[in-house]
Write an enzyme that holds these catalytic residues in place. Structure first.
Site, PDB file in Angstrom:
ATOM      1  N   HIS A   5       0.952  -1.377   0.172  1.00  0.00           N
ATOM      2  CA  HIS A   5       0.083   0.218  -0.284  1.00  0.00           C
ATOM      3  C   HIS A   5       0.758   1.659   0.067  1.00  0.00           C
ATOM      4  O   HIS A   5       0.746   1.593  -1.088  1.00  0.00           O
ATOM      5  CB  HIS A   5      -0.927  -0.316   1.316  1.00  0.00           C
ATOM      6  CG  HIS A   5      -1.772   0.774   1.250  1.00  0.00           C
ATOM      7  ND1 HIS A   5      -2.479   1.360   2.667  1.00  0.00           N
ATOM      8  CD2 HIS A   5      -2.249   1.839   0.513  1.00  0.00           C
ATOM      9  CE1 HIS A   5      -3.294   2.776   2.039  1.00  0.00           C
ATOM     10  NE2 HIS A   5      -3.372   2.933   1.116  1.00  0.00           N
TER      11      HIS A   5
ATOM     12  N   CYS B 170      -0.694  -0.147  10.003  1.00  0.00           N
ATOM     13  CA  CYS B 170      -0.738   1.344   8.950  1.00  0.00           C
ATOM     14  C   CYS B 170      -1.859   1.983   8.642  1.00  0.00           C
ATOM     15  O   CYS B 170      -2.731   3.035   9.375  1.00  0.00           O
ATOM     16  CB  CYS B 170      -0.234   1.897   7.168  1.00  0.00           C
ATOM     17  SG  CYS B 170       1.960   2.470   8.524  1.00  0.00           S
ATOM     18  N   HIS B 171      -2.492   1.800   7.775  1.00  0.00           N
ATOM     19  CA  HIS B 171      -4.477   1.615   7.280  1.00  0.00           C
ATOM     20  C   HIS B 171      -4.761  -0.043   6.792  1.00  0.00           C
ATOM     21  O   HIS B 171      -5.964  -0.428   6.501  1.00  0.00           O
ATOM     22  CB  HIS B 171      -3.982   1.412   6.138  1.00  0.00           C
ATOM     23  CG  HIS B 171      -3.179   2.917   5.364  1.00  0.00           C
ATOM     24  ND1 HIS B 171      -1.565   3.554   5.656  1.00  0.00           N
ATOM     25  CD2 HIS B 171      -3.384   4.071   6.385  1.00  0.00           C
ATOM     26  CE1 HIS B 171      -1.519   3.850   5.782  1.00  0.00           C
ATOM     27  NE2 HIS B 171      -2.234   5.618   5.614  1.00  0.00           N
ATOM     28  N   GLY B 172      -4.434  -1.099   7.995  1.00  0.00           N
ATOM     29  CA  GLY B 172      -5.083  -1.720   7.982  1.00  0.00           C
ATOM     30  C   GLY B 172      -5.375  -3.148   6.622  1.00  0.00           C
ATOM     31  O   GLY B 172      -6.114  -3.368   6.354  1.00  0.00           O
TER      32      GLY B 172
ATOM     33  N   PRO C 202      -6.763  -2.362   2.160  1.00  0.00           N
ATOM     34  CA  PRO C 202      -6.005  -0.983   0.331  1.00  0.00           C
ATOM     35  C   PRO C 202      -5.143  -1.431   0.135  1.00  0.00           C
ATOM     36  O   PRO C 202      -4.850  -1.355  -0.992  1.00  0.00           O
ATOM     37  CB  PRO C 202      -5.669   0.312   1.445  1.00  0.00           C
ATOM     38  CG  PRO C 202      -5.529  -0.462   3.115  1.00  0.00           C
ATOM     39  CD  PRO C 202      -5.885  -1.186   2.965  1.00  0.00           C
TER      40      PRO C 202
END
Lengths: 169, 421, 260
Positions: free
Chosen positions: A114, A133-135, A148
């Protein structure tokens, strides 16, 4: 001014401009190329890792080209889990067989595809890795399953020099 | 700036120009009326601009790879020379570029001296130029310290110690400059910072220098005021641009020869030995462009007076427009000044040579005479010449240098021809 | 135009002169065996570089470090150009310190091509202590760090002589006619047949001095060949462009003035 003269003048001007442009280009190239990896950086492009002390289920992280590489010795259960997945349902379809030539060893760039964070091991909904960080959730083959990140974690070029030593790069 | 108001043709151009008149500026620069008799000595302004830009660009790049630390600086320079792609080329261009820059600036200064370009109404241009020159020397000196070789270290020690000659506060000033009790890491890092800053100050001053130039316009070989625009002038573009470009290319051939075939010839072998505070090299010599001033410094036997003499040699140049009282600008019409001019050139070259020699025996004696003559030229000869010299008749315009009396005319003609390129 | 060119020649000459002034102080004239790497097309003799490396490792490297070079440099273009495998074999003969490992211990391992040349002493003080108070200088840029460059190094290696009568030398000090002050703490390093060249070249002191000096020149200036090549092209290019611009200039100025 005769036609012939005009032509000669144009020829000189055009050639001057063209040659000048070539020269400027040639002079600018070193100024750009100097920012590329230098010879000492390129020389470190490969590294050898001794994995003789890694037990099944354990994972080590080594630094290669300034990035973490996960070397995971997978348990049979993890291998089975990775190989049982129907790749048609994956966001980035790749067979586990293609990602881990020797099924016991998964050698993988530990960088989330990502935005470049380092995922955590043995976490996430798929028993593999989880990027805080963003799953993004990765499975036991390092494939993206949820979140993501667009692609699976990258497999670097590597080879087994012998049963104990892996050469990355 | 321009006599006539410039109006862009396109609507967008006009809209933009009303808000930021950059097109007016561009138009001014291209049409800028320039005397058409400028010879090749006038191309060095353009060459110097090129040198400054080259130094800034290559310097920026070197700063990407260089490490300003006493323990690592020398090694990082070797890293640039060995590992960085084209690092050797960029460093050699930067190192030799400094020498080329000074070569060009000396020609530029001596051109101004010959043709009286520093005289009214161009005093501010001259003074700005001198400030640029002094900043250049400071920048070059600090740059030479950065590779942290033996000459870097000992050159820095010697030059910073100049300030210890100041009574009472000298020692404190030197300690303050060093950030310690000797030249060391704090000195290196501050020199790096200032070496990075000064070129941008120079760039700003160059803009002012050119701005100040564009008010009265260029001087010219015959040193008369030119009506502009007129038959005596050409537009800057393309006439002067192409001539400057040609001269620049010739200059670049010399530059390339140094960079590719003798890149270390203008430096000192000792600077490839890493700095060692315990061992001083046998001869400490500054870079060639500082040698005349170094000779002046050494020719005075007293520490404080030597330093004063050296700085006076620079300061005297700043006030030159008021020391030369002659109303005639160009040496072409000043037969006596012309001779003294060449004496001065020889004197400065001799000083430079003596600066490279050990300060003893006959060398020291010659250096002292040359130092005395240097001051004599500016403080005595120039004011006297201004009052006493019988100058030749000056033509009224460039295109028509004829004045009337046939004798004078032919004389002027001869002189003009001699000075044609 | 003419005076302009003349002036450039004079100035260039003057610059050269100034830089030679100090070189002129040398009392003994330096020897010059004829170097192939000088001049517009100067290139290194590969065989000489490879032999020079052999002399360096077998003779000089016992005391002199070369810390800015890496083993990989030996296979790079413009250098001795050993093959990659040869360089791997060369590097693996040396032990380098590495670590700490996962237990926090430092360890030694065989060197890899990416490692820098292993120095004979752990630090400068150790080198001085082991050599009777004289520091054997690092050889990475030695040629550039000495006035006279290659000629000086070559001469020095062959400049050992018996001291003139009346001059007494301390223990561990030798007479060399090219050394400043004539006293040197390095004993004569070269003797006939000291190394055995793989290519059958006879190892005379002159040959070894020439080979090792060539190697040291390359070590100090590894991009010399590229520099000469690019330089030649750049200068030819500049000359051609100058001619073109000269004629463009003539054309442009012909609108206002017949002469320029």
């Amino acid at each position: 001014m005769s036609d012939k003269k005009v032509k000669r003048r144009d020829f000189i001007f055009t050639t001057s401009y063209a040659l000048g442009a070539v020269g400027v280009g040639a002079a600018v190239w070193p100024l750009i190329d100097q920012m590329n990896p230098d010879a000492s950086v390129k020389a470190l492009a490969s590294t050898e890792v001794d994995v003789s002390s890694v037990e099944p289920g354990q994972s080590i992280t080594v630094l290669w080209r300034g990035k973490p590489v996960f070397i995971k010795r997978r348990t049979q259960e993890e291998i089975d889990k990775a190989r049982a997945v129907d790749i048609k349902n994956l966001k980035h379809p790749e067979k586990d067989e293609d990602r881990a030539k020797n099924p016991e060893w998964l050698v993988m760039l530990g960088v989330c595809t990502h935005l470049g964070c380092v995922p955590l091991g043995d976490k996430g909904e798929y028993g593999g890795w989880f990027c805080p960080c963003h799953g993004s959730h990765y499975d036991t083959s390092g494939r993206i399953r949820k979140g993501p990140a667009p692609t699976n974690m990258e497999i670097p070029k590597y080879e087994f020099v012998n049963t104990d030593i892996i050469k990355i790069g | 700036m321009s006599d006539h108001e410039y109006i862009p043709k396109s609507k967008l151009g006009k809209w933009f120009n009303d808000r930021l008149p950059i097109l007016t500026l561009a138009n001014h620069l291209t049409e800028y009326p320039t005397p058409k008799n400028l010879n090749y000595w006038w191309t060095f302004g353009g060459i110097l601009t090129f040198c400054l830009i080259t130094q800034i660009v290559t310097g920026l790049i070197l700063a990407m790879h260089y490490v300003a630390h006493a323990d690592l600086a020398f090694g990082s320079v070797e890293h640039i020379m060995r590992n960085v792609n084209y690092g050797w080329l960029i460093r050699y261009v930067h190192a030799n570029g400094a020498s080329m820059f000074f070569l060009a600036v000396y020609i530029h200064i001596f051109r101004s001296l010959y043709y009286g370009s520093y005289k009214s109404p161009r005093e501010i241009i001259w003074i700005l130029g001198m400030i640029i020159y002094i900043l250049m020397m400071a920048t070059a000196f600090m740059g030479y310290v950065l590779p942290w070789g033996q000459m870097s270290f000992w050159g820095a020690t010697v030059i910073t110690n100049l300030f210890s000659a100041i009574p009472l506060v000298g020692e404190s000033i030197v300690t303050w400059l060093w950030g310690g009790y000797s030249v060391d890491n704090p000195t290196l890092t501050r020199f790096f910072s200032l070496h990075y800053l000064f070129p941008f100050l120079i760039l700003g001053l160059v803009v002012l220098h050119i701005w100040a130039l564009h008010v009265p316009g260029n001087n010219n070989p015959i040193g008369i005021d030119v009506k502009k625009p007129s038959n005596d002038t050409v537009s800057f573009h393309p006439y002067i641009v192409i001539k400057d470009l040609f001269a620049l290319l010739i200059f670049l051939i010399v530059f390339a020869f140094f960079v590719f075939y003798s890149p270390n010839i203008l430096g000192h072998a000792d600077n490839y030995i890493e700095a060692n505070p315990l061992v001083t090299p046998a001869h400490i010599v500054p870079e060639w462009y500082l040698l005349p001033f170094y000779a002046i410094l050494r020719s005075v036997p007293d520490k404080l007076l030597g330093v004063i003499a050296m700085f006076a040699a620079l300061f005297i140049l700043v006030i030159l427009p008021w020391l030369d009282t002659s109303k005639i600008r160009s040496a072409i019409f000043r037969p006596l000044y012309k001779q003294f001019y060449w004496f001065l050139v020889a004197d400065v070259l001799i000083l430079g040579y003596m600066g490279a020699m050990p300060a003893e025996g006959v060398y020291l004696l010659v250096a002292r005479v040359a130092t005395a003559y240097y001051f004599l030229h500016f403080l005595v000869i120039l004011p006297i010449l201004g009052a006493k010299e019988k100058t030749l008749e000056v033509p009224l315009s460039i295109t028509e240098p004829v004045l009337g009396g046939s004798a004078t005319t032919s004389m002027t003609r001869n002189n003009l021809d001699k000075n044609k390129i | 135009m003419k005076s302009f060119l003349k002036f450039f020649l004079i100035i260039s000459f003057f610059c050269l002169k100034v830089s030679f002034i100090s070189a002129a102080e040398q009392t003994e004239k330096l020897l010059n065996p004829g170097w192939g790497f000088k001049g517009f097309f100067g290139k290194f003799d590969r065989g000489s570089l490879q032999r020079g490396y052999q002399v360096y490792t077998e003779v000089c490297a016992a005391c002199h470090s070369m810390k800015y070079l890496s083993y990989r440099n030996l296979s790079e273009t413009g250098g001795p150009e050993f093959t990659k495998d040869q360089v791997k074999a060369i590097a693996s003969q040396f032990e380098v310190n590495d670590g700490p490992n996962d237990d926090g211990e430092m360890f030694t391992r065989p060197a890899r091509p990416a490692d820098n040349f292993v120095s004979p002493y752990p630090n400068e003080k150790a080198a001085i202590a082991a050599n009777g108070g004289a520091y054997p200088p690092d050889m990475s840029v030695l040629v550039k760090a000495r006035k006279g460059g290659a000629d000086y190094i070559y001469s020095l290696l062959l400049g050992y002589e018996d001291p003139p009568s009346g001059l007494s030398l301390d223990d561990g000090v030798y007479y060399n006619k090219y050394m400043a002050g004539n006293k040197i703490k390095m004993s004569n390093p070269l003797s006939d047949g000291l190394v055995e060249y793989g290519d059958g070249t006879s190892a005379t002191p002159e040959q070894m001095a020439k080979d090792v000096t060539t190697f040291l020149v390359w070590a100090a200036e590894p991009h010399l060949e590229a520099r000469h090549k690019i330089g030649f092209r750049a200068i030819i290019y500049l000359i051609i462009l100058s001619i073109l611009v000269y004629f463009s200039m003539k054309k442009i100025w012909s609108r206002v003035e017949s002469k320029i």
